[in-house]
Each structure stands twice: as structure tokens, then as C-alpha cells.
Design a protein around this motif. Structure first.
Motif, PDB file in Angstrom:
ATOM      1  N   UNK A  23      19.814 -13.650  26.379  1.00 47.67           N
ATOM      2  CA  UNK A  23      20.858 -14.686  26.704  1.00 47.67           C
ATOM      3  C   UNK A  23      20.351 -16.112  26.956  1.00 47.67           C
ATOM      4  N   UNK A  24      19.109 -16.206  27.208  1.00 45.83           N
ATOM      5  CA  UNK A  24      18.704 -17.632  27.378  1.00 45.83           C
ATOM      6  C   UNK A  24      18.416 -18.307  26.141  1.00 45.83           C
ATOM      7  N   UNK A  84      26.903 -21.276  18.341  1.00 40.88           N
ATOM      8  CA  UNK A  84      28.476 -21.240  18.161  1.00 40.88           C
ATOM      9  C   UNK A  84      28.988 -21.757  19.755  1.00 40.88           C
ATOM     10  N   UNK A  85      27.987 -22.151  20.675  1.00 40.71           N
ATOM     11  CA  UNK A  85      28.538 -22.480  21.865  1.00 40.71           C
ATOM     12  C   UNK A  85      28.229 -24.001  22.213  1.00 40.71           C
ATOM     13  N   UNK A  86      28.977 -24.465  23.157  1.00 45.83           N
ATOM     14  CA  UNK A  86      28.946 -25.652  23.676  1.00 45.83           C
ATOM     15  C   UNK A  86      27.692 -25.775  24.415  1.00 45.83           C
ATOM     16  N   UNK A  87      27.176 -27.247  24.423  1.00 43.13           N
ATOM     17  CA  UNK A  87      25.740 -27.664  24.932  1.00 43.13           C
ATOM     18  C   UNK A  87      26.201 -27.550  26.674  1.00 43.13           C
ATOM     19  N   UNK A  88      25.432 -27.070  27.368  1.00 43.03           N
ATOM     20  CA  UNK A  88      25.528 -26.934  28.822  1.00 43.03           C
ATOM     21  C   UNK A  88      24.340 -27.377  29.688  1.00 43.03           C
ATOM     22  N   UNK A  89      24.542 -27.793  30.896  1.00 43.89           N
ATOM     23  CA  UNK A  89      23.612 -28.143  31.689  1.00 43.89           C
ATOM     24  C   UNK A  89      23.125 -27.064  32.566  1.00 43.89           C
TER      25      UNK A  89
END
Length: 115
Positions: free
Chosen positions: A87-88, A41-46
Motif C-alpha cells: 500500500x506504499x 486513483x487517489x488524491x495526493x497526500x502528505x
């Protein structure tokens, strides 16, 4: 381009994992590379990037815990993850760093951190 990420798994909080991503079909050494993650449910992040010359950068949430590196001879980028937190938990992918990324992302590798 082919991106083959591996090394994920289930680990307890405080544990460590090392991810690998083999890149084929492109001149790997000329590209800045990044590790990205996408949690449900979250966007992909760098989360970490490394330039073609080896300069690294990290998102604040992983600084001091994650280390990105690369082996141009093996066309592989690594992510050493220490002191893992729940959270990782996410699917981790590699791709080009920066605003232009390859369309193909591969399947990624799942990291699950239990509390």
C-alpha cells in the motif's frame, strides 16, 4: 523552484528505500518541507513533514516506518522508508509542507512494493 526527486524503484514487501529531493531556486533552509505521495486513483497526500528547524511529523500509516530528514547545505530532503508495504506503492514528491505549496511539483519518483 526546481524539485528533483529520486531513489524510487521496485522493492519487495518488507524492504527499504531512501528517497532524495534536491531543491533549487529558493532559500531552502527557510522552508518546511514535506514528502507527498499519490497512488493511482487517489488524491495526493502528505506522508511526512519537517520544519525549517527539524521538527518532524508523519501520517499515522507510516509512523515508525518512515523517517524524514534534511541537509540544508545540500538543499536536499530525504525520506528513509523501511518495512515497506504494497500500500506504499505510489509516486512520491517533495514540496513545501503546510497549506501553501509551490505550483511546480516535478516528476516525482515511483515506488513500487510487491507482495
Amino acid at each position: 523552484v526546481q524539485l528533483q526527486a529520486s531513489g524510487g524503484g521496485l522493492v519487495q514487501a518488507g524492504g527499504f528505500l531512501t528517497l532524495s529531493c534536491v531543491v533549487s531556486g529558493v532559500a531552502f533552509s527557510t522552508y518546511g518541507m514535506g514528502w507527498y505521495r499519490q497512488a493511482p486513483d487517489l488524491q495526493r497526500e502528505l506522508v511526512a513533514g519537517i520544519s525549517s528547524r527539524g521538527i518532524t511529523n508523519y501520517v499515522d500509516s507510516v509512523k515508525g516506518r518512515f523517517t524524514i530528514s534534511r541537509d540544508n547545505a545540500k538543499k536536499t530532503v530525504y525520506l528513509q522508508m523501511d518495512s515497506l508495504k504494497p500500500e506504499d506503492t505510489a509516486v512520491y514528491y517533495c514540496n513545501r509542507a503546510g497549506p501553501v505549496r509551490w505550483t511546480f511539483w516535478g516528476q516525482g519518483t515511483l515506488v513500487t512494493v510487491s507482495s
